[in-house]
Design an enzyme around this catalytic site. Structure first.
Site, short mmCIF file in Angstrom:
data_model
loop_
_atom_site.label_atom_id
_atom_site.label_comp_id
_atom_site.label_asym_id
_atom_site.label_seq_id
_atom_site.Cartn_x
_atom_site.Cartn_y
_atom_site.Cartn_z
N SER A 1 0.87 -1.18 0.00
CA SER A 1 0.00 0.00 0.00
C SER A 1 0.90 1.22 0.00
O SER A 1 2.08 1.15 0.39
CB SER A 1 -0.89 0.00 1.25
OG SER A 1 -1.52 1.26 1.44
N TYR B 1 -2.25 0.08 10.69
CA TYR B 1 -2.20 -0.40 9.31
C TYR B 1 -0.87 0.00 8.67
O TYR B 1 -0.23 -0.81 7.97
CB TYR B 1 -3.38 0.18 8.53
CG TYR B 1 -3.46 -0.28 7.10
CD1 TYR B 1 -3.60 -1.64 6.80
CD2 TYR B 1 -3.43 0.63 6.05
CE1 TYR B 1 -3.68 -2.07 5.47
CE2 TYR B 1 -3.52 0.21 4.73
CZ TYR B 1 -3.64 -1.14 4.45
OH TYR B 1 -3.73 -1.57 3.14
#
Length: 218
Positions: free
Chosen positions: A101, A114
């Protein structure tokens, strides 16, 4: 390899693929399935796609259980699957893809857990690239930015209303097919070409937090 059998069955009906339903955080399940898969022939590429975010709490308010779950889903799944398929790839060649990501390359408020997990997953790829240098295994990282799918933001935030706000006013967020095409492109390069890391964002997104939005009345 994925966790929801009904979706795997539907995909198999659509494209004729073989599938295995499993909890990829369970190393024993992964090892068992990998050995059975390789009985049918060599595996040329593994795409580590398991993951996900839970919540948007700031670090001071963090839920350690949620952080542990994100680490298991994003980091340990990639470790289990890579370890299971690497020995054969080191003998005959193969590609390991890590779908991380833009969170693996920067941070943002409310993303600590995250972000930490995705940074860790990225470092697995970076470390493997050094440990396997000179061997016939390519290590590829794909780092998507804002991708609108039916579940990511919904699972993270817990309501459709909250999930819709993530993409509100954004003219054209990425879609899953954009990332699938990027993955396929990296795998189709000549064998001497390694795409170490590819960041993919929509034009409307400059950073994790700077996004162009056109919201009426604002």
């Amino acid at each position: 390899m994925a966790r929801r059998r009904e979706r795997l069955e539907a995909l198999s009906d659509e494209i004729g693929c073989e599938y295995w339903a499993a909890d990829l955080t369970d190393a024993a399940q992964v090892e068992d399935i990998a050995s059975r898969i390789m009985e049918g022939g060599p595996v040329d590429a593994l795409v580590n796609n398991a993951g996900g975010a839970i919540g948007a709490d700031r670090v001071a308010d963090a839920d350690p259980a949620a952080w542990s779950a994100m680490f298991e889903r994003n980091v340990l799944t990639a470790l289990h699957c890579s370890r299971a398929f690497l020995p054969a790839m080191r003998e005959r060649g193969g590609d390991l893809v890590f779908l991380t990501s833009t969170a693996a390359h920067d941070t943002y408020p409310g993303g600590g857990g995250y972000v930490a997990a995705k940074h860790a997953e990225r470092i697995i790829a970076n470390t493997l690239r050094q440990e396997l240098v000179g061997e016939p295994v390519r290590i590829i990282e794909i780092a998507p930015g804002m991708v609108r799918t039916e579940e990511f933001a919904l699972n993270r935030l817990g309501s459709q209303e909250a999930a819709d706000r993530v993409y509100e006013g954004v003219a054209a967020p990425l879609i899953a097919e954009d990332i699938a095409e990027a993955i396929a492109w990296t795998l189709e390069r000549p064998s001497h070409v390694n795409i170490d890391s590819m960041i993919v964002r929509p034009v409307a997104q400059a950073t994790n937090t700077l996004v162009a939005r056109n919201i009426p009345g604002q």
